[in-house]
Design a protein around this motif. Structure first.
Motif, PDB file in Angstrom:
ATOM      1  N   PRO A 270      25.807  47.966  18.744  1.00  0.00           N
ATOM      2  CA  PRO A 270      25.307  47.128  17.649  1.00  0.00           C
ATOM      3  C   PRO A 270      26.272  46.033  17.212  1.00  0.00           C
ATOM      4  N   GLN A 271      27.557  46.198  17.539  1.00  0.00           N
ATOM      5  CA  GLN A 271      28.551  45.216  17.104  1.00  0.00           C
ATOM      6  C   GLN A 271      28.975  44.250  18.212  1.00  0.00           C
ATOM      7  N   SER A 272      28.289  44.302  19.358  1.00  0.00           N
ATOM      8  CA  SER A 272      28.717  43.464  20.489  1.00  0.00           C
ATOM      9  C   SER A 272      28.602  41.971  20.197  1.00  0.00           C
ATOM     10  N   PHE A 273      27.690  41.585  19.327  1.00  0.00           N
ATOM     11  CA  PHE A 273      27.548  40.166  18.979  1.00  0.00           C
ATOM     12  C   PHE A 273      27.818  39.929  17.496  1.00  0.00           C
ATOM     13  N   ALA A 274      28.636  40.796  16.894  1.00  0.00           N
ATOM     14  CA  ALA A 274      28.965  40.660  15.467  1.00  0.00           C
ATOM     15  C   ALA A 274      29.685  39.340  15.210  1.00  0.00           C
ATOM     16  N   GLY A 275      29.282  38.674  14.151  1.00  0.00           N
ATOM     17  CA  GLY A 275      29.873  37.385  13.808  1.00  0.00           C
ATOM     18  C   GLY A 275      29.227  36.211  14.523  1.00  0.00           C
ATOM     19  N   ILE A 276      28.404  36.501  15.536  1.00  0.00           N
ATOM     20  CA  ILE A 276      27.736  35.441  16.305  1.00  0.00           C
ATOM     21  C   ILE A 276      26.238  35.427  15.979  1.00  0.00           C
ATOM     22  N   LEU A 277      25.629  36.582  16.040  1.00  0.00           N
ATOM     23  CA  LEU A 277      24.211  36.715  15.707  1.00  0.00           C
ATOM     24  C   LEU A 277      24.077  37.279  14.290  1.00  0.00           C
ATOM     25  N   PRO A 278      23.055  36.850  13.553  1.00  0.00           N
ATOM     26  CA  PRO A 278      21.987  35.935  13.956  1.00  0.00           C
ATOM     27  C   PRO A 278      22.464  34.484  14.070  1.00  0.00           C
ATOM     28  N   LEU A 279      21.930  33.798  15.065  1.00  0.00           N
ATOM     29  CA  LEU A 279      22.269  32.405  15.346  1.00  0.00           C
ATOM     30  C   LEU A 279      21.063  31.528  15.031  1.00  0.00           C
ATOM     31  N   LYS A 280      21.240  30.596  14.139  1.00  0.00           N
ATOM     32  CA  LYS A 280      20.136  29.707  13.742  1.00  0.00           C
ATOM     33  C   LYS A 280      19.921  28.629  14.789  1.00  0.00           C
ATOM     34  N   ILE A 281      18.664  28.460  15.194  1.00  0.00           N
ATOM     35  CA  ILE A 281      18.295  27.434  16.165  1.00  0.00           C
ATOM     36  C   ILE A 281      17.242  26.531  15.522  1.00  0.00           C
ATOM     37  N   GLN A 282      17.593  25.255  15.342  1.00  0.00           N
ATOM     38  CA  GLN A 282      16.672  24.298  14.735  1.00  0.00           C
ATOM     39  C   GLN A 282      16.058  23.457  15.848  1.00  0.00           C
ATOM     40  N   VAL A 283      14.785  23.721  16.168  1.00  0.00           N
ATOM     41  CA  VAL A 283      14.128  23.020  17.273  1.00  0.00           C
ATOM     42  C   VAL A 283      13.784  21.593  16.879  1.00  0.00           C
ATOM     43  N   ASN A 284      13.231  21.438  15.690  1.00  0.00           N
ATOM     44  CA  ASN A 284      12.990  20.115  15.116  1.00  0.00           C
ATOM     45  C   ASN A 284      13.049  20.258  13.601  1.00  0.00           C
ATOM     46  N   LEU A 291      18.142  33.543  16.917  1.00  0.00           N
ATOM     47  CA  LEU A 291      18.484  34.476  17.986  1.00  0.00           C
ATOM     48  C   LEU A 291      19.222  35.616  17.310  1.00  0.00           C
ATOM     49  N   THR A 292      18.668  36.805  17.418  1.00  0.00           N
ATOM     50  CA  THR A 292      19.265  37.966  16.760  1.00  0.00           C
ATOM     51  C   THR A 292      19.254  39.133  17.734  1.00  0.00           C
ATOM     52  N   SER A 293      19.354  40.353  17.233  1.00  0.00           N
ATOM     53  CA  SER A 293      19.383  41.506  18.131  1.00  0.00           C
ATOM     54  C   SER A 293      18.558  42.651  17.581  1.00  0.00           C
ATOM     55  N   VAL A 294      18.292  43.623  18.428  1.00  0.00           N
ATOM     56  CA  VAL A 294      17.495  44.779  18.011  1.00  0.00           C
ATOM     57  C   VAL A 294      18.206  45.601  16.949  1.00  0.00           C
ATOM     58  N   TYR A 295      19.519  45.375  16.801  1.00  0.00           N
ATOM     59  CA  TYR A 295      20.295  46.137  15.819  1.00  0.00           C
ATOM     60  C   TYR A 295      20.460  45.401  14.496  1.00  0.00           C
ATOM     61  N   ASP A 296      19.881  44.230  14.390  1.00  0.00           N
ATOM     62  CA  ASP A 296      20.065  43.408  13.201  1.00  0.00           C
ATOM     63  C   ASP A 296      19.111  43.866  12.105  1.00  0.00           C
ATOM     64  N   HIS A 316      19.482  42.436  27.025  1.00  0.00           N
ATOM     65  CA  HIS A 316      18.305  43.245  26.644  1.00  0.00           C
ATOM     66  C   HIS A 316      18.239  43.526  25.145  1.00  0.00           C
ATOM     67  N   SER A 317      19.374  43.434  24.449  1.00  0.00           N
ATOM     68  CA  SER A 317      19.355  43.725  23.008  1.00  0.00           C
ATOM     69  C   SER A 317      19.023  42.501  22.162  1.00  0.00           C
ATOM     70  N   MET A 318      18.946  41.331  22.780  1.00  0.00           N
ATOM     71  CA  MET A 318      18.652  40.114  22.014  1.00  0.00           C
ATOM     72  C   MET A 318      17.172  40.000  21.700  1.00  0.00           C
TER      73      MET A 318
END
Length: 416
Positions: A270-284, A291-296, A316-318
């Motif tokens: 659950p901590q493999s992407f700590a500090g990175i996810l959730p990542l905000k993506i603004q398409v327009n 982009l988040t994870s199943v553990y968020d 697979h966890s994203m």
């Protein structure tokens, strides 16, 4: 009974006009309750409720009024507490396998924290009532230390609690190595995630002094202990890949949660992407997703916004979740917009997976620093004595197993 007398009974400031104005709104109900047999024979904490909490619909009461009236928080099943980097965040991720959802507070003061809990508990309680989630818990990983802290924690029922602990020197090392993206970072096709990573403050003294996040177990344990009856105590290593499923099963059994099912959920960290996810993506300007994870746990309850199956994500966890669920229809209608979104989300997931985060320091180097810096060592000794004071009584063998901490204690022998 006067308003001043009521305020004194409730340990409120009887000279504060706002407090007296709120008490006046409920004066007759308060007097009736305080004179009732139910109140007179009840077992209340130091901050007695001025209305009967069992007969109130909290949804119709302003959170600040509830705070003023000393109403205990309710609509949750247990509390989970521990310092940052103790393993509590990992436990929090795995508890999603039990459909147990934690509520943290957003506030710098006790009153703000109470109101944050109060409002979010109403939202989650409604979801539980609709069978959308199974269990709710209060997540106490930040310690609020102000003049009203005693009141805040006395209004929290910790009769059923999960406490996660870790060797404090290892926790200090994790804190010193915790690189992260800024809270306002937004990803686009030109983003350089590696360059955007922010390194933590390298000043060991500032980390040791961070009672709010890092070293508050002793204080919090003491404040919660009057209501504590059934404590489930777990250690950081209980949540490694070899033990995570068995540990989560044991927690579920102890706390009366939905039993988890073994599977790929327990193969990830659950901590493999700590500090990175959730990542905000603004398409327009209109379309935003994360982009988040199943553990968020922040996004885990919003199933309607999960559009992960539409993308090929790098791990697979994203998962990918829309900021507004209604935007799913917009994507279905606009093929060009969907193609752009798919490209951006998949690029983001790939760049996250490619990130290289190197530790700034290790435990041996921290111990060497403490050996040669007398003032920092003495600060650490004072802080960790507080942090572990009740754990040493409750589970002395566990504290003895903290090898780095025991090495630190040997360093401190020279100061006696």
């Amino acid at each position: 009974m006067s308003l001043t007398q009521i305020a004194q009974i409730a340990k409120l400031d009887h000279t504060d006009k706002q407090t007296l104005d709120i008490l006046a709104l409920y004066e007759n109900q308060i007097i009736s309750w305080l004179n009732s047999k139910e109140f007179q024979t009840g077992h209340w904490g130091p901050y007695v409720p001025l209305l009967n909490p069992d007969s109130l619909d909290y949804a119709f009461l302003h959170p600040f009024h509830a705070w003023t009236l000393n109403l205990p928080l309710k609509h949750y099943d247990f509390v989970a507490f521990g310092s940052k980097f103790s393993g509590l965040d990992t436990a929090r991720g795995y508890l999603l396998a039990c459909d147990a959802h934690g509520i943290s507070h957003a506030g710098s003061s006790s009153c703000e924290s109470y109101m944050s809990f109060y409002q979010n508990l109403l939202i989650y309680a409604d979801m539980k009532e609709k069978d959308e989630i199974s269990s709710i818990y209060l997540l106490l990983d930040d310690f609020v230390l102000d003049n009203d802290a005693n009141k805040l924690y006395s209004l929290i029922d910790a009769s059923l609690a999960l406490h996660v602990v870790r060797d404090p020197i290892s926790a200090l090392c994790a804190s010193l190595c915790a690189s992260k993206l800024s809270a306002d970072f937004v990803f686009d096709e030109s983003s350089d995630l590696q360059a955007a990573l922010q390194s933590p403050n390298s000043d060991i003294n500032s980390h040791l002094s961070n009672i709010k996040e890092l070293y508050h177990d002793g204080f919090m344990f003491k404040l919660l202990s009057p209501s504590m009856k059934n404590l489930c105590l777990k250690e950081y290593s209980d949540f490694d890949s070899a033990h995570a499923f068995a540990t989560t099963c044991e927690i579920a059994s102890t706390l009366g949660l939905k039993a988890p099912q073994n599977g790929s959920f327990f193969n990830g960290d659950p901590q493999s992407f700590a500090g990175i996810l959730p990542l905000k993506i603004q398409v327009n300007t209109e379309l935003c997703l994360y982009l988040t994870s199943v553990y968020d746990t922040q996004f885990g309850i919003y199933k309607d916004s999960d559009i992960s199956p539409a993308f090929t994500l790098a791990h697979h966890s994203m998962r990918a979740q829309l900021a507004k669920p209604d935007d799913a229809l917009t994507l279905l209608k606009n093929k060009e917009l969907f193609a752009k979104t798919k490209e951006l989300v998949e690029l983001a997931s790939k760049k996250v997976l490619e990130l290289k985060i190197s530790p700034n320091i290790n435990e041996a180097e921290i111990l060497e620093f403490l050996l040669t810096h007398d003032d920092t060592r003495k600060l650490a000794k004072s802080v960790l004595d507080q942090h572990l004071m009740l754990l040493k009584q409750l589970a002395p063998a566990l504290v003895q197993s903290f090898s780095r901490y025991q090495a630190f204690e040997l360093l401190c022998a020279k100061d006696i």
